[in-house]
Design a protein around this motif. Structure first.
Motif, PDB file in Angstrom:
ATOM      1  N   ARG A  98      21.601  13.679  -9.148  1.00  0.00           N
ATOM      2  CA  ARG A  98      21.839  12.329  -9.672  1.00  0.00           C
ATOM      3  C   ARG A  98      20.780  11.364  -9.145  1.00  0.00           C
ATOM      4  N   ILE A  99      20.377  11.547  -7.868  1.00  0.00           N
ATOM      5  CA  ILE A  99      19.413  10.657  -7.211  1.00  0.00           C
ATOM      6  C   ILE A  99      18.352  11.498  -6.515  1.00  0.00           C
ATOM      7  N   PHE A 100      17.089  11.091  -6.651  1.00  0.00           N
ATOM      8  CA  PHE A 100      15.972  11.694  -5.924  1.00  0.00           C
ATOM      9  C   PHE A 100      15.459  10.634  -4.959  1.00  0.00           C
ATOM     10  N   TRP A 101      15.299  10.986  -3.687  1.00  0.00           N
ATOM     11  CA  TRP A 101      14.946   9.995  -2.679  1.00  0.00           C
ATOM     12  C   TRP A 101      13.951  10.538  -1.666  1.00  0.00           C
ATOM     13  N   ILE A 102      13.393   9.609  -0.893  1.00  0.00           N
ATOM     14  CA  ILE A 102      12.496   9.934   0.214  1.00  0.00           C
ATOM     15  C   ILE A 102      13.222   9.555   1.503  1.00  0.00           C
ATOM     16  N   GLY A 103      13.296  10.500   2.421  1.00  0.00           N
ATOM     17  CA  GLY A 103      13.949  10.264   3.703  1.00  0.00           C
ATOM     18  C   GLY A 103      12.980   9.719   4.735  1.00  0.00           C
ATOM     19  N   THR A 104      13.516   9.328   5.883  1.00  0.00           N
ATOM     20  CA  THR A 104      12.705   8.756   6.961  1.00  0.00           C
ATOM     21  C   THR A 104      12.868   9.581   8.235  1.00  0.00           C
ATOM     22  N   THR A 121      15.103   5.357  -2.763  1.00  0.00           N
ATOM     23  CA  THR A 121      15.361   5.996  -4.058  1.00  0.00           C
ATOM     24  C   THR A 121      14.139   5.857  -4.962  1.00  0.00           C
ATOM     25  N   THR A 122      13.727   6.999  -5.576  1.00  0.00           N
ATOM     26  CA  THR A 122      12.565   6.974  -6.465  1.00  0.00           C
ATOM     27  C   THR A 122      12.883   7.384  -7.903  1.00  0.00           C
ATOM     28  N   ALA A 123      14.011   8.084  -8.109  1.00  0.00           N
ATOM     29  CA  ALA A 123      14.345   8.515  -9.477  1.00  0.00           C
ATOM     30  C   ALA A 123      15.843   8.778  -9.589  1.00  0.00           C
ATOM     31  N   ARG A 124      16.325   8.780 -10.851  1.00  0.00           N
ATOM     32  CA  ARG A 124      17.752   8.984 -11.123  1.00  0.00           C
ATOM     33  C   ARG A 124      17.939   9.878 -12.348  1.00  0.00           C
ATOM     34  N   ASP A 146       0.827  -1.211   0.000  1.00  0.00           N
ATOM     35  CA  ASP A 146       0.000   0.000   0.000  1.00  0.00           C
ATOM     36  C   ASP A 146       0.861   1.261   0.000  1.00  0.00           C
ATOM     37  N   MET A 147       2.007   1.231   0.655  1.00  0.00           N
ATOM     38  CA  MET A 147       2.907   2.388   0.646  1.00  0.00           C
ATOM     39  C   MET A 147       3.594   2.514  -0.716  1.00  0.00           C
ATOM     40  N   LYS A 148       3.922   1.393  -1.343  1.00  0.00           N
ATOM     41  CA  LYS A 148       4.501   1.454  -2.688  1.00  0.00           C
ATOM     42  C   LYS A 148       3.543   2.181  -3.634  1.00  0.00           C
ATOM     43  N   LYS A 149       2.261   1.864  -3.552  1.00  0.00           N
ATOM     44  CA  LYS A 149       1.263   2.518  -4.405  1.00  0.00           C
ATOM     45  C   LYS A 149       1.174   4.010  -4.100  1.00  0.00           C
ATOM     46  N   ALA A 150       1.200   4.359  -2.825  1.00  0.00           N
ATOM     47  CA  ALA A 150       1.118   5.769  -2.437  1.00  0.00           C
ATOM     48  C   ALA A 150       2.330   6.552  -2.938  1.00  0.00           C
ATOM     49  N   ILE A 151       3.515   5.976  -2.834  1.00  0.00           N
ATOM     50  CA  ILE A 151       4.740   6.630  -3.306  1.00  0.00           C
ATOM     51  C   ILE A 151       4.685   6.811  -4.823  1.00  0.00           C
ATOM     52  N   PHE A 152       4.304   5.768  -5.529  1.00  0.00           N
ATOM     53  CA  PHE A 152       4.215   5.833  -6.989  1.00  0.00           C
ATOM     54  C   PHE A 152       3.237   6.927  -7.418  1.00  0.00           C
ATOM     55  N   HIS A 153       2.090   6.989  -6.766  1.00  0.00           N
ATOM     56  CA  HIS A 153       1.078   8.007  -7.069  1.00  0.00           C
ATOM     57  C   HIS A 153       1.647   9.411  -6.824  1.00  0.00           C
ATOM     58  N   GLU A 154       2.333   9.590  -5.717  1.00  0.00           N
ATOM     59  CA  GLU A 154       2.927  10.888  -5.384  1.00  0.00           C
ATOM     60  C   GLU A 154       3.976  11.287  -6.420  1.00  0.00           C
ATOM     61  N   MET A 155       4.809  10.359  -6.831  1.00  0.00           N
ATOM     62  CA  MET A 155       5.850  10.664  -7.815  1.00  0.00           C
ATOM     63  C   MET A 155       5.222  11.080  -9.157  1.00  0.00           C
ATOM     64  N   LYS A 156       4.155  10.424  -9.563  1.00  0.00           N
ATOM     65  CA  LYS A 156       3.487  10.773 -10.818  1.00  0.00           C
ATOM     66  C   LYS A 156       2.934  12.191 -10.775  1.00  0.00           C
ATOM     67  N   GLN A 157       2.447  12.612  -9.613  1.00  0.00           N
ATOM     68  CA  GLN A 157       1.837  13.946  -9.486  1.00  0.00           C
ATOM     69  C   GLN A 157       2.851  15.076  -9.670  1.00  0.00           C
ATOM     70  N   HIS A 158       4.109  14.839  -9.348  1.00  0.00           N
ATOM     71  CA  HIS A 158       5.107  15.908  -9.411  1.00  0.00           C
ATOM     72  C   HIS A 158       5.700  16.123 -10.805  1.00  0.00           C
ATOM     73  N   HIS A 159       5.571  15.174 -11.712  1.00  0.00           N
ATOM     74  CA  HIS A 159       6.081  15.307 -13.084  1.00  0.00           C
ATOM     75  C   HIS A 159       7.540  15.778 -13.107  1.00  0.00           C
ATOM     76  N   LEU A 160       8.367  15.205 -12.273  1.00  0.00           N
ATOM     77  CA  LEU A 160       9.777  15.599 -12.209  1.00  0.00           C
ATOM     78  C   LEU A 160      10.527  15.043 -13.414  1.00  0.00           C
ATOM     79  N   PRO A 161      11.366  15.878 -14.055  1.00  0.00           N
ATOM     80  CA  PRO A 161      12.054  15.430 -15.281  1.00  0.00           C
ATOM     81  C   PRO A 161      13.340  14.642 -15.007  1.00  0.00           C
ATOM     82  N   PHE A 162      13.173  13.473 -14.432  1.00  0.00           N
ATOM     83  CA  PHE A 162      14.310  12.570 -14.266  1.00  0.00           C
ATOM     84  C   PHE A 162      14.305  11.575 -15.426  1.00  0.00           C
ATOM     85  N   LYS A 163      15.474  11.074 -15.766  1.00  0.00           N
ATOM     86  CA  LYS A 163      15.602  10.133 -16.880  1.00  0.00           C
ATOM     87  C   LYS A 163      15.007   8.768 -16.543  1.00  0.00           C
ATOM     88  N   LYS A 164      15.184   8.330 -15.305  1.00  0.00           N
ATOM     89  CA  LYS A 164      14.776   6.976 -14.910  1.00  0.00           C
ATOM     90  C   LYS A 164      14.043   7.022 -13.570  1.00  0.00           C
TER      91      LYS A 164
END
Length: 182
Positions: A88-94, A128-131, A14-32
């Motif tokens: 180089r790396i986009f991440w979520i901290g704890t 890590t969510t994007a690179r 359920d958290m994987k889905k929430a993170i994925f949804h959040e990342m899609k909303q930001h439209h950040l221009p990362f390559k991967k």
């Protein structure tokens, strides 16, 4: 190319889905972007390894993790590694609970005793969510949402398959002790 291995905290679906949804909303221009099934929080990167050594680490970890209670962890912020303007790396901290550092320390000690050379830099728990920033425009920090707590209750050994997606395959896992004294 030989696969690499690492030990990590398993993120609930359920958290994987929430993170994925959040990342899609930001439209950040990362390559991967990290495949949602590959979301995890690394405890120890092992690298190339013989199966016998991995089995030894897993057996020792299983014995040690019986004594470790599951614990809450909150994802708190977005961050980057690399140049501030083109990360180089986009991440979520704890929220970095003490239990997380204890679990990581146990994991590193077991890997070291089994003969693995691990990264000696200070532990920086993140997901890590994007690179690879992919535009000329400078990166502007974005605010993370208020995430709900997750319960850290599973540690897994993953194998890296660089040519596949998702690229991490769970080879072994162990549940933490779920008993509570109330």
């Amino acid at each position: 190319m030989k696969p690499h291995y690492f030990l990590a905290i398993v993120i609930p679906d359920d958290m994987k889905k929430a993170i994925f949804h959040e990342m899609k909303q930001h439209h950040l221009p990362f390559k991967k972007f990290t495949h949602p099934e590959d979301y995890h929080i690394t405890l120890a990167f092992i690298g190339d390894a013989e199966e016998r050594s991995l089995e030894e680490v897993c057996a020792r970890l299983e014995e040690s993790l019986k004594m470790i209670r599951s614990f809450p962890l909150r994802l708190t912020s977005f961050g980057t590694f690399g140049l501030p303007a083109s990360p180089r790396i986009f991440w979520i901290g704890t929220d970095e609970p003490e239990e997380l550092y204890h679990l990581q320390s146990i994991t590193v000690n077991i890997c070291t005793k089994a003969g693995f050379k691990l990264d000696e830099r200070p532990y920086r728990p993140h997901l890590t969510t994007a690179r690879k920033w992919n535009v000329d425009q400078a990166y502007t920090p974005v605010a993370a949402p208020k995430w709900k707590d997750i319960t850290v209750n599973e540690v897994a050994l993953y194998e890296t398959n660089r040519l596949e997606e998702p690229k991490y395959t769970k080879k072994w896992s162990c549940l933490l002790n779920e008993t509570r004294e109330d």
